[in-house]
Design a protein around this motif. Structure first.
Motif, PDB file in Angstrom:
ATOM      1  N   PHE A  35      -4.703  -4.521  -1.547  1.00 16.94           N
ATOM      2  CA  PHE A  35      -3.924  -5.706  -1.206  1.00 16.94           C
ATOM      3  C   PHE A  35      -2.546  -5.623  -1.855  1.00 16.94           C
ATOM      4  CE2 PHE A  35      -7.471  -8.218   0.358  1.00 16.94           C
ATOM      5  CZ  PHE A  35      -8.562  -7.761  -0.368  1.00 16.94           C
ATOM      6  N   GLN A  37       0.124  -8.387  -3.340  1.00 11.22           N
ATOM      7  CA  GLN A  37       0.344  -9.806  -3.642  1.00 11.22           C
ATOM      8  C   GLN A  37       1.835 -10.056  -3.624  1.00 11.22           C
ATOM      9  OE1 GLN A  37      -0.923 -11.322  -7.521  1.00 11.22           O
ATOM     10  NE2 GLN A  37      -1.459 -13.273  -6.578  1.00 11.22           N
ATOM     11  N   ARG A  40       4.825 -15.191  -3.535  1.00 13.27           N
ATOM     12  CA  ARG A  40       4.224 -16.528  -3.466  1.00 13.27           C
ATOM     13  C   ARG A  40       2.772 -16.519  -3.919  1.00 13.27           C
ATOM     14  NH1 ARG A  40       5.668 -18.953   2.352  1.00 13.27           N
ATOM     15  NH2 ARG A  40       4.986 -20.865   1.366  1.00 13.27           N
ATOM     16  N   GLY A  41       2.265 -15.331  -4.210  1.00 13.75           N
ATOM     17  CA  GLY A  41       0.892 -15.244  -4.691  1.00 13.75           C
ATOM     18  C   GLY A  41      -0.121 -14.900  -3.626  1.00 13.75           C
ATOM     19  N   SER A  42       0.284 -14.895  -2.371  1.00 14.77           N
ATOM     20  CA  SER A  42      -0.655 -14.604  -1.291  1.00 14.77           C
ATOM     21  C   SER A  42      -1.050 -13.135  -1.294  1.00 14.77           C
ATOM     22  CB  SER A  42      -0.023 -14.950   0.061  1.00 14.77           C
ATOM     23  OG  SER A  42       0.242 -16.328   0.135  1.00 14.77           O
ATOM     24  N   LEU A  43      -2.299 -12.873  -0.934  1.00  9.70           N
ATOM     25  CA  LEU A  43      -2.783 -11.491  -0.840  1.00  9.70           C
ATOM     26  C   LEU A  43      -2.692 -11.021   0.609  1.00  9.70           C
ATOM     27  CD1 LEU A  43      -5.962 -11.317  -3.096  1.00  9.70           C
ATOM     28  CD2 LEU A  43      -3.703 -10.377  -3.534  1.00  9.70           C
ATOM     29  N   ASN A  45      -3.693  -8.119   3.219  1.00 11.74           N
ATOM     30  CA  ASN A  45      -4.594  -6.975   3.412  1.00 11.74           C
ATOM     31  C   ASN A  45      -3.803  -5.734   3.801  1.00 11.74           C
ATOM     32  OD1 ASN A  45      -6.500  -9.384   3.966  1.00 11.74           O
ATOM     33  ND2 ASN A  45      -7.853  -7.624   3.817  1.00 11.74           N
ATOM     34  N   PHE A  86      -3.195  -4.579  -5.671  1.00 17.23           N
ATOM     35  CA  PHE A  86      -4.539  -4.624  -6.242  1.00 17.23           C
ATOM     36  C   PHE A  86      -5.493  -3.811  -5.380  1.00 17.23           C
ATOM     37  CE2 PHE A  86      -4.189  -7.853  -9.513  1.00 17.23           C
ATOM     38  CZ  PHE A  86      -3.107  -8.619  -9.116  1.00 17.23           C
TER      39      PHE A  86
END
Lengths: 110, 115
Positions: A35, A37, A40-43, A45, A86
């Motif tokens: 992933f 990130q 904004r913190g969104s993961l 794919n 990640f």
């Protein structure tokens, strides 16, 4: 103990260059996901692999279950590739539990 | 395409109060839903995994009494953080699977700030 060891923890790349991120597993994993990130913190794919290698644009990922590792290669890095990457591995216990690595903070510089 | 919607995107609560976050699968039926927390400067910890036709399974250090989860149907899940304190702040993510696919798709997260 920690089942997913991700390296490096931080990486700086000049635009146009490339590098590899790696996750080592201390136990047998069934699958791995990578992933990104964003700020904004969104993961987001990137890849799901149960084995082998997948490629998507400037990204390529490999998962070797037998040797317990996965890699994510980035080539021709662009500024928008900056973020934290990640890996997350699916523990081979018959359910959908994923264990995350600690992340690699990538900064692409002009 | 399949989407996982999570809301609210961010929330602020006073210490000792509770807040609820929701996760909705759109375009597919989630076979299982996993709730994770990313505390400041840390990676993602699994809080609990909720699978269809199975009891919700909480990880060590997380309890139903603190993080009650509701998973009433295949497209909706909610989790409450009860009596939130400073150590509960962070980014809470829900991830969903569908069918036999193991790919985990995440919502955009709920960022919890505790004052």
């Amino acid at each position: 103990g920690d089942q997913v060891e991700q390296s490096p923890s931080a990486l700086s790349l000049h635009e146009g260059t490339g590098s590899a991120l790696r996750c080592n597993f201390t136990t047998t994993m069934r699958a791995v996901q990578w992933f990104q990130q964003n700020s904004r913190g969104s993961l987001i794919n990137l890849f799901y692999l149960a084995s082998g290698t997948k490629e998507n644009g400037r990204l390529k990922s490999t998962f070797n279950s037998k040797e317990s590792y996965s890699t994510l290669h980035i080539r021709d890095a662009q500024l928008e590739d900056s973020g934290t990457y990640f890996c997350a591995a699916s523990v081979n216990t018959g359910n959908y539990k994923y264990v995350f690595g600690a992340g690699t903070r990538l900064k692409v510089i002009a | 395409g399949a989407l996982v919607y999570q809301y609210p995107r961010r929330t602020i609560c006073k210490s000792g109060t509770s807040m609820r976050m929701e996760c909705q699968a759109v375009g597919f039926q989630a076979t299982s839903v996993a709730w994770y927390r990313q505390s400041p400067q840390k990676t993602f910890e699994l809080i609990a995994l909720s699978t269809v036709n199975s009891a919700i399974k909480y990880e060590q250090n997380f309890t139903q009494e603190k993080f009650p989860i509701s998973h009433p149907n295949l497209s909706f899940s909610s989790m409450t953080v009860l009596n939130a304190y400073l150590e509960d702040r962070g980014l809470y993510l829900c991830g969903a699977h569908w069918g036999s696919a193991e790919t985990l798709y995440f919502g955009s997260g709920t960022r919890l700030t505790v004052l």
